[in-house]
Scaffold this active site. Structure first.
Site, PDB file in Angstrom:
ATOM      1  N   GLU A 131       9.813  11.044   0.143  1.00 16.79           N
ATOM      2  CA  GLU A 131       9.517  12.361   0.717  1.00 16.79           C
ATOM      3  C   GLU A 131       8.207  12.349   1.503  1.00 16.79           C
ATOM      4  O   GLU A 131       8.098  12.986   2.565  1.00 16.79           O
ATOM      5  CB  GLU A 131       9.452  13.422  -0.396  1.00 16.79           C
ATOM      6  CG  GLU A 131      10.767  13.663  -1.109  1.00 16.79           C
ATOM      7  CD  GLU A 131      11.893  14.046  -0.173  1.00 16.79           C
ATOM      8  OE1 GLU A 131      11.624  14.708   0.854  1.00 16.79           O
ATOM      9  OE2 GLU A 131      13.040  13.669  -0.453  1.00 16.79           O
TER      10      GLU A 131
ATOM     11  N   HIS B 188      25.077  17.402  -0.845  1.00 15.79           N
ATOM     12  CA  HIS B 188      25.141  17.342   0.609  1.00 15.79           C
ATOM     13  C   HIS B 188      26.433  17.919   1.172  1.00 15.79           C
ATOM     14  O   HIS B 188      26.478  18.303   2.340  1.00 15.79           O
ATOM     15  CB  HIS B 188      24.953  15.900   1.071  1.00 15.79           C
ATOM     16  CG  HIS B 188      23.646  15.332   0.642  1.00 15.79           C
ATOM     17  ND1 HIS B 188      23.394  14.976  -0.668  1.00 15.79           N
ATOM     18  CD2 HIS B 188      22.496  15.085   1.326  1.00 15.79           C
ATOM     19  CE1 HIS B 188      22.163  14.523  -0.775  1.00 15.79           C
ATOM     20  NE2 HIS B 188      21.590  14.577   0.421  1.00 15.79           N
TER      21      HIS B 188
ATOM     22  N   GLU C 140      22.936  26.441  72.550  1.00 12.03           N
ATOM     23  CA  GLU C 140      23.931  27.362  73.112  1.00 12.03           C
ATOM     24  C   GLU C 140      23.400  28.076  74.362  1.00 12.03           C
ATOM     25  O   GLU C 140      24.144  28.289  75.336  1.00 12.03           O
ATOM     26  CB  GLU C 140      24.359  28.389  72.048  1.00 12.03           C
ATOM     27  CG  GLU C 140      25.006  27.784  70.799  1.00 12.03           C
ATOM     28  CD  GLU C 140      26.213  26.920  71.105  1.00 12.03           C
ATOM     29  OE1 GLU C 140      26.887  27.150  72.145  1.00 12.03           O
ATOM     30  OE2 GLU C 140      26.486  25.978  70.338  1.00 12.03           O
TER      31      GLU C 140
END
Length: 1312
Positions: free
Chosen positions: A994, A1123, A396
């Site tokens: 388990e 469950h 500019e």
């Protein structure tokens, strides 16, 4: 008026075009203000001497009019209000009237002679004045034209993009949208900013632009131009202008193609295949700029040598306290160092160098202004402190320096030699300013590194600005010229725009665009009617200028290292160009400076030669495709777009967040596990309170970190682990509920589980029996029909009915949790754990593969039960009463093995008797399980396990949850099992199951806490069961001294497989139907009025069972299964039962086993152990198919291994059932045993027994029609099945199963 960054300024135009660019008027026409008579043309002679006087008079008047017009435009652009628009309208109309009267006068006096004037400058002046442009139009049309300009400028300058669903948060182009496009790396956020801007500005501009084009063309045709585009091109004074540009573009195209391919590869690394196609165009929003015209903002993503000093000095500018004014002062000092002019006082006093903070709407687009009074020059720029903006500042200031140098010329000559000259001047200086040497001089770079790698970094950064811009600078006016000429009609505005952008830039729109859009309008220069080819020209010229000025400055070495700072010689040469304005043909001015009168790309190519060569080498090495042969490819829209746009994409921040979460979660989950353990091993009110408190803490932690996780967009993260962790954390689970609802939900869960765990049933004499071990033992050992019926019915009446009041609210909360987490319902949420879009279809295929074996087992067992209980209680064509199969839920049938043993005289394969006789204890059972795992080279359980586990039911009066479960305490050393172990073979198998969970915990204990889960829920269930498959073999039981012989022979094998099938095959339909029922409850297709009816419909359909007594809708038999009240998904067990056989087959192969699969024992095989350990170590860190592939060599679930395991039994069952003429299935599905009919007859007279349910007659009739249809279907299926089994028998094997998902085993998983 600006260069390539899109932050560009005004260049002085010929008076008509100047006035065109200044016209901003109100929407409605108004009477035109009169031109001051003193500014009207006087009388002049119609000859060259008269023309000289005419030009002088015009000049003095024009300076007044242009000053007034420019002041009005400045006032409007720095404060957009209706009043300022009105004042600008008045000034613009005056300017137009001025242009009209002077232009017509020039034509009247000099039209026939001006081209023959001897004074070349005078020819240029008169030629300019006689071109009226919009001033050719009648007043009404002129006002319409001005109104269009006004509205187009207003739409662009005030356009905003608002955050979705938040009207308060809106982004302007500058600075918000510009910053987002420059700095964000979020694909979705960039897309939203890009799409929002193009829609907000482009769509409303299209009809205005269409009208503007028609009126503008009409105006310039009156000046003898074919259209507006022809007028614009006339400034370049070359009949071959377009051909010259095309030639230059093709010179530069190879360099652009190499840059494009290199950048596309870098973007692909960041965004992946989904969003970047290495053979296609680049999505337009990913290149750091709203218009993809310059790419320097993504330099950090593409920098060739990132370890070299950073050449983007933005952070240093900020650190050193630079501000907008200082940036302009630095630029001014560069110009004065060349001997050029300083800025006048008016510049500093009147310019707008930053965006105002007082709320004014302004036109932020950077621009330089000449007020035509020879002293007032200004810049309007919303300057940000960045290196890119520093270049824009010099650009500019270059315009203003041009104004200063030619200010004393005639107003008609106060222009660049051609428009590209004006754009090039500031950029020439920016080429010096951006060099590392100059940045060091002005204190923005600590030191200059002169090596090839630093040079390549610098040149690539410059190429991202200069080379990336070239096709864009070229195509914008290619499109406009097509619009003005009519080659591009309004119906093709957008199509042709994107055709050119793809053709030249190799970019594509990131979202679908059509002709309702007007994407060209999203670029400032289109609605503001600023020609654009000047920028392409300037990008070529500036390198020619730079090369010439460097030569004047005495520079030696590569052109890209030249800095002309403080060179008076270069300044003097440049001053000659500037002072000429447009008083001479631009070719002459160019030749004076560079020695050639033609535009030429050679200087640009020389400048970039090192990086050009480097790019070619890189692209060849990577096998890059130059260009975009897949030009029709378009990227998909991101998920959750546009809601998820404001998300964090910084992977380093995500890494720190994940580390913090992991550290805090381990502590909290350990505390929660301790509280949960204390409650489960000693059920008290005080324990429940502590557990609820800890549960709330976990929920709060989940909410806190889940909420933070939701702020990340992980779609383009390169670290797959971070991506996976954050995606998992983004599911807040129950923590998403408001606090009151969360408290209520937790209480419901606790109440349901406590109700289940504390329930027992009592005889009339007051003797009470809990489920474990009493009722379980009774169901397993009693063969008394009525006793079994009492236990079965009493448990359901006690537990199920007590659970039912909680269940509908539990369903409501579960669905709310799921929906708030982005799922359609709770079932959808549960299924998501398997990371498969086809889970339900895959499970159904697996079930169908196993169904023939189950039907044969069912028919055989039914025959055996018929032998024991007789036809009063067993119908050989009907379902089996659910209480006769040795288990409270008829899920496994091994407890009635004595009733169904194929060869009773063969040696016994149940080790229970030997275990008791040898004094086995629960601890001994677990020691043997631990020994099995360590024999494979796997980990032994730590001391904490033996010290803290609850391996048998306490005898001190404590109430406990007996259901077996394995526990991870999240500290890497504390792992426990809770099991009310009995000394029997079934519990020996459960102990291995388990311990499988425990082994999994230990293998993945060093992973981030989020990954301490099975690859999918079924994996965790399967691991222990794999060991049990070996432990259950006669060979292994013999090695434990639990069988007197290893056993051999056909009868022994069939007995063994039958016992295994009573566990494994009998369980398949049960494990499949429980979540079939729950998923339908969650999705609403089973309502609470039909809970029990639909439960028994599924148990009939899949298991071939019926209730032994009538059940009503007041009963809730699903609630009698742990469950369901414990909220534990169940399809994991189905999955685990499938995949455990796949794993077993693979481990047996690794162990070197030969022979039938059912005889394999992997005990002591380190090879099998390693295979398993490698998969377990992954935890949840990879999608489960990868873990599956590690073990089995392929990624899919398949029933083939299970079918292979049971193949001898299958063949035996088929033969045996055919010999007895057994019915496969239960065509008399509505049959019920005598007990059901007897109890049913004493019920209320207006109800009837249907499927064991006590219903209204109308309900039963509807049910009968449904079941009639099912019966016919079953009959067809049975006929087909018989044919299929016949073929199977003939071929000595069952058909190979279809590959699909896999499943798991029957113990609750408690670790999460």
């Amino acid at each position: 008026m600006g260069a390539a960054s899109g932050q560009r300024g005004r260049w002085p135009l010929s008076p008509p075009l100047l006035m065109l660019s200044l016209l901003v008027l109100l929407l409605q026409p108004s009477p035109a203000p009169a031109l001051d008579p003193g500014l009207q043309p006087g009388n002049f002679s119609p000859d060259e001497a008269g023309a000289q006087l005419f030009a002088e008079s015009y000049n003095s008047s024009a300076e007044v009019v242009m000053f007034q017009s420019t002041v009005a435009s400045w006032a409007h652009d720095t404060n957009i209000t209706e009043e300022n628009a009105r004042r600008q309208e008045e000034a613009a109309l005056v300017s137009q009237e001025f242009a009209e009267v002077w232009g017509k006068k020039a034509k009247e006096l000099y039209e026939s002679i001006w081209q023959n004037f001897t004074d070349s400058k005078l020819r240029r002046i008169i030629g300019s004045i006689r071109t009226l442009g919009p001033a050719n139009l009648p007043l009404a049309q002129r006002q319409q034209y001005n109104s269009l300009l006004s509205n187009m400028s207003r739409i662009y300058s005030t356009g905003k993009v608002c955050f979705p669903n938040k009207t308060a948060t809106c982004w302007s182009l500058d600075p918000e949208l510009t910053n987002i496009l420059a700095s964000s790396r979020s694909y979705a956020k960039l897309l939203f900013a890009w799409e929002g801007w193009h829609d907000a500005v482009g769509i409303p501009l299209k009809p205005l632009y269409q009208d503007f084009t028609a009126i503008s063309n009409e105006a310039y045709r009156q000046d003898d131009f074919s259209d507006t585009g022809a007028f614009w091109r006339s400034w370049y004074e070359s009949p071959s202008f377009e051909e010259s540009l095309e030639h230059i573009y093709h010179q530069l195209e190879p360099l652009y193609l190499n840059l494009h391919a290199y950048v596309r590869r870098a973007l692909h690394r960041r965004y992946g295949d989904k969003y970047v196609n290495l053979r296609g165009p680049i999505p337009a929003h990913l290149l750091g700029d709203m218009w993809a015209q310059s790419w320097e903002n993504i330099y950090d993503m593409v920098v060739p040598f990132p370890d070299k000093p950073n050449l983007d000095v933005t952070s240093t500018m900020v650190q050193k306290g630079w501000n907008a004014t200082h940036m302009f002062r630095v630029s001014e000092e560069f110009f004065t160092s060349l001997g050029l002019s300083p800025m006048p006082p008016e510049f500093w006093a009147e310019s707008m160098l930053e965006k105002p903070t007082d709320g004014r709407e302004v036109v932020c687009h950077a621009s330089a202004w000449d007020f035509y009074n020879r002293k007032d020059f200004r810049i309007k720029q919303c300057t940000r402190v960045t290196m890119e903006q520093l270049a824009t500042v010099h650009h500019e200031m270059g315009h203003v320096q041009y104004y200063l140098q030619y200010k004393d010329l005639h107003v008609s000559l106060r222009r660049g030699a051609n428009p590209g000259f004006h754009e090039a001047i500031g950029d020439v200086l920016a080429l010096s300013v951006s060099t590392p040497a100059h940045l060091h001089k002005i204190g923005l770079l600590d030191h200059v590194t002169n090596d090839i790698e630093s040079d390549i970094n610098y040149l690539l950064k410059m190429a991202l600005e200069k080379i990336a811009f070239l096709p864009f600078g070229y195509l914008v006016d290619q499109w406009r010229w097509g619009v003005f000429s009519g080659r591009t009609p309004p119906s093709r505005y957008n199509f042709d725009w994107w055709y050119l952008r793809t053709k030249y830039q190799g970019i594509c729109p990131p979202v679908a665009r059509n002709e309702t859009h007007f994407d060209a309008g999203a670029k400032f220069h289109i609605p503001n009617v600023t020609p654009y080819i000047r920028y392409f020209v300037s990008f070529v010229l500036q390198f020619q200028f730079h090369q010439a000025l460097c030569k004047e400055a005495g520079h030696q070495g590569p052109l890209h290292q030249c800095d002309i700072y403080q060179s008076a010689q270069a300044g003097a040469k440049l001053k000659q160009v500037l002072q000429a304005g447009c008083s001479r043909p631009w070719q002459e001015v160019l030749k004076d400076l560079v020695g050639s009168d033609a535009l030429d790309a050679k200087a640009l190519l020389e400048y970039f030669q090192p990086v050009s060569q480097w790019l070619e080498e890189q692209n060849q090495r990577n096998g890059e495709v130059l260009g975009w042969p897949e030009n029709q490819w378009r990227p998909p829209l991101p998920d959750n777009y546009p809601e998820g746009i404001d998300l964090e994409t910084d992977e380093a921040k995500a890494d720190r967040f994940v580390e913090e979460y992991d550290r805090t979660a381990q502590v909290l989950l350990n505390e929660y596990a301790e509280a949960n353990w204390q409650y489960n091993t000693n059920i008290t009110i005080e324990g429940s309170k502590i557990l609820l408190e800890k549960s709330t803490e976990v929920s709060n932690h989940t909410l806190k970190y889940g909420t933070r996780a939701k702020t990340f967009d992980v779609s383009n993260f390169q670290n797959s682990s971070i991506k996976r962790i954050i995606k998992k954390l983004q599911n807040l689970d129950r923590a998403v509920l408001p606090p009151k609802e969360l408290e209520e939900y937790n209480q419901i869960l606790l109440d349901m589980e406590t109700t289940y765990s504390l329930s027992n049933i009592c005889y009339t004499n007051g003797t009470c029996m809990p489920l474990e071990p009493d009722l379980t033992n009774m169901m397993a050992t009693s063969r008394k029909y009525e006793e079994l019926l009492w236990a079965w019915k009493s448990w359901r009446d006690k537990v199920g009915r007590a659970i039912l009041p909680f269940f509908p609210k539990y369903v409501e909360f579960s669905n709310k949790i799921a929906k708030l987490n982005g799922y359609t319902d709770a079932g959808d949420s549960w299924r998501s754990l398997y990371e498969s879009d086809n889970l339900e279809q895959d499970l159904e295929k697996l079930y169908q593969e196993l169904q023939p074996l189950y039907l044969n087992l069912h028919a055989y067992v039914r025959r055996s039960l018929h032998r024991h209980y007789g036809s009063e209680y067993i119908n050989l064509d009907g379902p089996i009463p659910a209480h006769l199969l040795g288990n409270m839920w008829a899920q496994t049938w091994s407890n009635i093995y004595d009733l169904v043993a194929p060869f009773p005289s063969a040696p016994n394969i149940d080790a229970t008797e030997a275990m008791i006789k040898q004094g086995w204890t629960p601890r001994r059972i677990f020691k043997e399980a631990d020994n099995f795992f360590t024999s494979l080279g796997l980990l032994p359980v730590p001391p904490e396990f033996w010290n803290k586990s609850m391996l048998e039911k306490p005898t001190d009066g404590r109430e406990v949850v007996c259901h077996p479960s394995a526990w991870d305490f999240y500290n890497g050393k504390d792992f426990r099992i809770k099991q009310c172990t009995s000394v029997n073979m079934e519990d020996l198998v459960i102990a291995h199951h388990e311990m499988g969970h425990i082994q999994y915990f230990m293998q993945y204990k060093d992973l981030p806490v989020t990954f301490r889960e099975g690859a999918n829920p079924g994996f965790h269930e399967a691991i222990g069961d794999i060991m049990a498959l070996s432990v259950s073999t006669p060979k292994h039981l013999y090695s434990l001294n639990l069988l007197s012989t290893e056993g051999s022979g056909y009868e022994y094998d069939i007995n063994f497989l039958m016992k295994m099938a009573l566990d494994k095959i009998a369980f398949i339909p049960f494990s499949y139907l429980i979540d079939q029922w729950r998923w339908r409850v969650f999705d609403g297709s089973i309502t609470k009025e039909n809970y029990n009816q639909e439960w028994w419909s599924l148990r009939l359909k899949y298991q071939g069972l019926c209730p032994p007594v009538p059940r009503s809708q007041g009963d809730f038999d699903p609630g009698s299964k742990f469950h369901v009240p414990a909220n534990v998904p169940y399809v994991r067990y189905f999955v685990s039962f499938i995949i455990q056989f796949q794993f077993h087959e693979a481990l047996c192969r690794a162990a070197g086993h030969t022979g039938p699969l059912h005889k394999c024992d992997i005990y002591q095989s380190k090879e099998a152990g390693k295979l398993l350990a490698d998969a377990m170590k992954l935890g949840y860190s990879k999608p489960w198919p990868e873990a599956m592939k590690l073990i089995t060599g392929q990624p899919n679930m398949s029933a083939s291994a299970m079918m292979n395991y049971f193949k001898p039994l299958t063949e035996w069952l088929v033969t045996e059932n055919r010999r007895h003429g057994e019915t496969l299935g239960w065509p008399e599905y509505n049959w019920a045993p005598n007990t059901a009919r007897a109890e049913g007859s004493t019920a209320e007279s207006n109800r009837v027994n249907f499927l064991g349910l006590y219903l209204e007659p109308q309900q039963a009739r509807v049910g009968q029609w449904v079941l009639l249809f099912l019966g016919v279907a079953l009959l067809v299926a049975t006929v087909g099945l018989a044919h299929r089994l016949y073929n199977i028998r003939n071929h000595h094997s069952l058909r190979r199963p279809h590959r699909g998902p896999q499943f798991g085993s029957e113990v609750e998983l408690r670790h999460s």
